[in-house]
Design a protein around this motif. Structure first.
Motif, PDB file in Angstrom:
ATOM      1  N   GLU A   1       0.829  -1.205   0.000  1.00 32.66           N
ATOM      2  CA  GLU A   1       0.000   0.000   0.000  1.00 32.66           C
ATOM      3  C   GLU A   1       0.865   1.258   0.000  1.00 32.66           C
ATOM      4  N   GLY A   2       0.416   2.250  -0.761  1.00 31.21           N
ATOM      5  CA  GLY A   2       1.047   3.563  -0.708  1.00 31.21           C
ATOM      6  C   GLY A   2       2.161   3.803  -1.689  1.00 31.21           C
ATOM      7  N   LEU A   3       2.221   3.074  -2.813  1.00 36.44           N
ATOM      8  CA  LEU A   3       3.253   3.333  -3.807  1.00 36.44           C
ATOM      9  C   LEU A   3       3.088   4.740  -4.372  1.00 36.44           C
ATOM     10  N   TYR A   4       4.197   5.454  -4.503  1.00 33.59           N
ATOM     11  CA  TYR A   4       4.256   6.830  -4.990  1.00 33.59           C
ATOM     12  C   TYR A   4       3.535   7.814  -4.069  1.00 33.59           C
ATOM     13  N   ARG A   5       3.060   7.347  -2.934  1.00 36.26           N
ATOM     14  CA  ARG A   5       2.410   8.238  -1.981  1.00 36.26           C
ATOM     15  C   ARG A   5       3.220   8.351  -0.694  1.00 36.26           C
ATOM     16  N   VAL A   6       3.872   7.265  -0.293  1.00 35.01           N
ATOM     17  CA  VAL A   6       4.721   7.266   0.899  1.00 35.01           C
ATOM     18  C   VAL A   6       6.127   7.676   0.478  1.00 35.01           C
ATOM     19  N   SER A   7       6.715   8.612   1.188  1.00 35.99           N
ATOM     20  CA  SER A   7       8.034   9.130   0.839  1.00 35.99           C
ATOM     21  C   SER A   7       9.131   8.301   1.495  1.00 35.99           C
ATOM     22  N   SER A   8      10.352   8.522   1.027  1.00 36.94           N
ATOM     23  CA  SER A   8      11.538   7.876   1.572  1.00 36.94           C
ATOM     24  C   SER A   8      12.537   8.956   1.974  1.00 36.94           C
ATOM     25  N   THR A   9      13.632   8.536   2.606  1.00 31.61           N
ATOM     26  CA  THR A   9      14.645   9.501   3.025  1.00 31.61           C
ATOM     27  C   THR A   9      15.394  10.044   1.813  1.00 31.61           C
ATOM     28  N   ARG A  10      15.782  11.299   1.899  1.00 33.65           N
ATOM     29  CA  ARG A  10      16.430  11.956   0.765  1.00 33.65           C
ATOM     30  C   ARG A  10      17.802  11.364   0.477  1.00 33.65           C
ATOM     31  N   ASP A  11      18.531  10.944   1.505  1.00 27.80           N
ATOM     32  CA  ASP A  11      19.869  10.392   1.288  1.00 27.80           C
ATOM     33  C   ASP A  11      19.809   9.075   0.520  1.00 27.80           C
ATOM     34  N   LYS A  12      18.854   8.213   0.864  1.00 27.54           N
ATOM     35  CA  LYS A  12      18.727   6.940   0.152  1.00 27.54           C
ATOM     36  C   LYS A  12      18.377   7.162  -1.314  1.00 27.54           C
ATOM     37  N   VAL A  13      17.473   8.080  -1.569  1.00 21.39           N
ATOM     38  CA  VAL A  13      17.077   8.360  -2.951  1.00 21.39           C
ATOM     39  C   VAL A  13      18.243   8.955  -3.730  1.00 21.39           C
ATOM     40  N   LYS A  14      18.992   9.833  -3.108  1.00 19.34           N
ATOM     41  CA  LYS A  14      20.123  10.472  -3.786  1.00 19.34           C
ATOM     42  C   LYS A  14      21.215   9.463  -4.116  1.00 19.34           C
ATOM     43  N   ARG A  15      21.523   8.565  -3.175  1.00 17.86           N
ATOM     44  CA  ARG A  15      22.560   7.560  -3.429  1.00 17.86           C
ATOM     45  C   ARG A  15      22.135   6.588  -4.523  1.00 17.86           C
ATOM     46  N   LEU A  16      20.882   6.139  -4.488  1.00 13.24           N
ATOM     47  CA  LEU A  16      20.416   5.209  -5.508  1.00 13.24           C
ATOM     48  C   LEU A  16      20.382   5.871  -6.883  1.00 13.24           C
ATOM     49  N   ARG A  17      19.942   7.096  -6.936  1.00 15.34           N
ATOM     50  CA  ARG A  17      19.896   7.816  -8.217  1.00 15.34           C
ATOM     51  C   ARG A  17      21.295   8.019  -8.786  1.00 15.34           C
ATOM     52  N   HIS A  18      22.254   8.288  -7.915  1.00 16.92           N
ATOM     53  CA  HIS A  18      23.632   8.463  -8.377  1.00 16.92           C
ATOM     54  C   HIS A  18      24.199   7.147  -8.915  1.00 16.92           C
TER      55      HIS A  18
ATOM     56  N   ASP B   1      14.219  -0.602  -0.777  1.00 17.18           N
ATOM     57  CA  ASP B   1      12.825  -0.396  -0.410  1.00 17.18           C
ATOM     58  C   ASP B   1      12.039   0.098  -1.619  1.00 17.18           C
ATOM     59  N   THR B   2      10.820  -0.402  -1.784  1.00 17.43           N
ATOM     60  CA  THR B   2      10.013  -0.010  -2.939  1.00 17.43           C
ATOM     61  C   THR B   2       9.661   1.475  -2.911  1.00 17.43           C
ATOM     62  N   HIS B   3       9.492   2.046  -1.733  1.00 15.86           N
ATOM     63  CA  HIS B   3       9.205   3.479  -1.655  1.00 15.86           C
ATOM     64  C   HIS B   3      10.415   4.305  -2.091  1.00 15.86           C
ATOM     65  N   THR B   4      11.610   3.804  -1.826  1.00 15.71           N
ATOM     66  CA  THR B   4      12.814   4.479  -2.317  1.00 15.71           C
ATOM     67  C   THR B   4      12.877   4.432  -3.836  1.00 15.71           C
ATOM     68  N   LEU B   5      12.497   3.307  -4.420  1.00 11.46           N
ATOM     69  CA  LEU B   5      12.476   3.192  -5.876  1.00 11.46           C
ATOM     70  C   LEU B   5      11.445   4.144  -6.485  1.00 11.46           C
ATOM     71  N   CYS B   6      10.276   4.243  -5.861  1.00 13.54           N
ATOM     72  CA  CYS B   6       9.241   5.157  -6.365  1.00 13.54           C
ATOM     73  C   CYS B   6       9.706   6.608  -6.279  1.00 13.54           C
ATOM     74  N   CYS B   7      10.321   6.971  -5.168  1.00 15.60           N
ATOM     75  CA  CYS B   7      10.823   8.339  -5.022  1.00 15.60           C
ATOM     76  C   CYS B   7      11.950   8.628  -6.005  1.00 15.60           C
ATOM     77  N   CYS B   8      12.728   7.607  -6.337  1.00 19.62           N
ATOM     78  CA  CYS B   8      13.800   7.790  -7.313  1.00 19.62           C
ATOM     79  C   CYS B   8      13.226   8.107  -8.693  1.00 19.62           C
ATOM     80  N   VAL B   9      12.136   7.440  -9.060  1.00 22.40           N
ATOM     81  CA  VAL B   9      11.481   7.732 -10.338  1.00 22.40           C
ATOM     82  C   VAL B   9      10.928   9.154 -10.345  1.00 22.40           C
ATOM     83  N   LYS B  10      10.287   9.555  -9.257  1.00 17.06           N
ATOM     84  CA  LYS B  10       9.726  10.906  -9.196  1.00 17.06           C
ATOM     85  C   LYS B  10      10.816  11.972  -9.232  1.00 17.06           C
ATOM     86  N   GLU B  11      11.912  11.752  -8.517  1.00 18.17           N
ATOM     87  CA  GLU B  11      12.995  12.734  -8.512  1.00 18.17           C
ATOM     88  C   GLU B  11      13.646  12.847  -9.883  1.00 18.17           C
ATOM     89  N   PHE B  12      13.755  11.738 -10.591  1.00 22.74           N
ATOM     90  CA  PHE B  12      14.341  11.796 -11.933  1.00 22.74           C
ATOM     91  C   PHE B  12      13.455  12.610 -12.870  1.00 22.74           C
TER      92      PHE B  12
END
Length: 355
Positions: A157-174, A189-200
Motif C-alpha cells: 500500500e502507498g506506492l508513490y504516496r509514501v516518501s523515503s529519506t532523501r539520502d537513500k534516494v540520492k545515493r540510488l539515483r547516483h 525499499d520499494t518506496h525508495t524506488l518510487c521516489c527515485c522515479v519521481k525525482e528523476f
C-alpha cells in the motif's frame, strides 16, 4: 515544422494505430476502455475484461543481454542478480550493451533488462542524455526501478504516496545514473524506488510532456466522441519526440498496473493528482492549470494498454549469445577450467612485470 494529417492513410505503416478491421472492432463496448469526461472512476479499469489479461505478476525482458566472458582483476563488484561478490580472476559474464555483470550460473535467472548505454557521455539533465540509442528510448533508471516495483510492490500500500529519506534516494539515483555497474535493487525499499522515479522526472530540464505539444493533448481531452479523442491523441503522440513518447508510454502502462492492483489503493485520480505537476511542470502553475493537467493525465491513463504498447516496439541489436551454443563456446575459449587459466595468465604477467 509541424506535420498535418487529414486521415489515417496519411500516416506511415510503422505509426498507423488501427487498420480498417480493427477500427470496426473498436465499436464493440467490450473491447475498449471508455474515457469519462467528468473525471470519475465509474468506468474504471477493474470493470474491463480485456485489461485483466494485461495484469501479470511477472514481465519478460524487453531485450536479452549480449554476454561475453570476462575475468576481473580489479574493481570486481557484485553480481546484479544474487548480489554476491564476483570472484577474483574467475570468468564471469558482462553484457556488451549495458553495464550488467553476473555469475555464469545466474545468467538464466536474470530479471534485469538490457538497456543499451546512451551515445552521449554528458549528463546535462535532458531526457535524450539518459535514453539508449535504439527503441524503446526509455531511461535505464525508469526501466530498472519500474521492473523492481512491479516485481515486489504491487501488493504494498502507498506506492508513490509514501516518501523515503532523501539520502537513500540520492545515493540510488547516483548509482543508476553515474555508476559504472548496475546495482542490485532486490534489497532496496520499494518506496525508495518510487521516489527515485519521481525525482528523476522532476530533475529533467524539459518536462516529459513539453510545452509545445500540450495543446493537442488538451484538445483530445475535450473531445466528447471517444474515437475522435483517440485519433486526436494518437496524432499528438506521433508528434512527440521519440524519447518522450516511449518514456510516457512505458510509464502509462506501469501506472495502469498500479491502478489495477487493489492492494496499492492508488486510483487513476490519485495518480493524476500526484504526477500532473511533475509531467507538465508549468512555469505559471496555478489552480486552473493544475485541474487541466489532471484532466489530461486522467484521459491518458484511461486509454487501453494496447494503445500504449504499440509505441514500445523493441529495435533489435546484435543477437544474444547462448551458453548452449558450441560455436560460441569455441569462439570464446569457454571451458570449465577457464578460471584457472585466467589465474595462471595473471600471475605469469605479474612475474614478467617484476622481472
Amino acid at each position: 515544422m509541424r506535420r498535418e494529417y487529414n486521415s489515417y492513410s496519411d500516416l506511415s505503416r510503422h505509426f498507423r494505430l488501427y487498420d480498417e478491421q480493427s477500427m470496426d472492432s473498436l465499436q464493440d463496448d467490450h473491447l475498449r476502455i471508455h474515457m469519462n469526461p467528468n473525471g470519475s472512476d465509474d468506468g474504471s479499469l477493474q470493470h474491463v475484461d480485456c485489461y485483466s489479461s494485461i495484469y501479470l505478476p511477472t514481465y519478460p525482458l524487453l531485450r536479452h543481454h549480449n554476454f561475453k566472458l570476462k575475468s576481473y582483476y580489479s574493481n570486481v563488484g557484485n553480481c546484479v542478480q544474487c548480489n554476491k561478490r564476483l570472484r577474483f580472476a574467475v570468468a564471469s559474464l558482462k553484457c556488451r550493451d549495458c553495464p550488467v555483470r553476473c555469475h555464469v550460473s545466474c545468467c538464466r535467472l536474470l530479471t534485469v533488462n538490457c538497456i543499451p548505454l546512451p551515445l552521449v557521455s554528458r549528463k546535462l539533465g535532458c531526457l535524450f542524455d539518459f535514453v539508449p540509442h535504439v527503441a524503446p528510448m526509455v531511461p535505464a533508471l525508469i526501466v530498472h526501478c519500474v521492473t523492481e516495483i512491479e516485481a515486489r510492490g504491487l501488493e504494498q500500500e502507498g506506492l508513490y504516496r509514501v516518501s523515503s529519506t532523501r539520502d537513500k534516494v540520492k545515493r540510488l539515483r547516483h548509482k543508476l545514473l553515474r555508476g559504472k555497474t548496475m546495482p542490485h535493487l532486490g534489497n532496496k525499499d520499494t518506496h525508495t524506488l518510487c521516489c527515485c522515479v519521481k525525482e528523476f522526472l522532476r530533475s529533467l530540464e524539459r518536462p516529459l510532456i513539453p510545452l509545445y505539444y500540450r495543446q493537442d493533448l488538451v484538445l483530445a481531452a475535450q473531445q466528447t466522441d471517444v474515437l475522435a479523442a483517440e485519433e486526436q491523441l494518437y496524432f499528438a503522440m506521433v508528434e512527440l519526440p521519440q524519447a518522450h513518447r516511449d518514456t510516457l508510454a512505458f510509464l502509462m502502462l506501469h501506472w495502469q498496473r498500479i491502478a489495477q492492483s487493489p492492494a496499492v489503493k492508488m486510483s487513476i485520480n490519485n495518480i493524476a493528482v500526484i504526477f500532473a505537476p511533475t509531467l507538465f511542470d508549468d512555469v505559471d502553475l496555478n489552480l486552473s492549470n493544475i485541474v487541466l493537467w489532471q484532466q489530461v493525465l486522467r484521459m491518458l491513463l484511461l486509454q487501453s494498454p494496447g494503445f500504449w504498447a504499440q509505441f514500445l516496439e523493441v529495435e533489435p541489436l546484435q543477437p544474444a549469445c547462448s551458453l548452449d551454443d558450441d560455436d560460441w563456446k569455441r569462439e570464446n575459449n569457454y571451458s570449465p577450467s577457464l578460471h584457472w587459466q585466467s589465474v595462471k595468465t595473471y600471475f605469469r604477467s605479474m612475474v614478467n612485470l617484476a622481472g
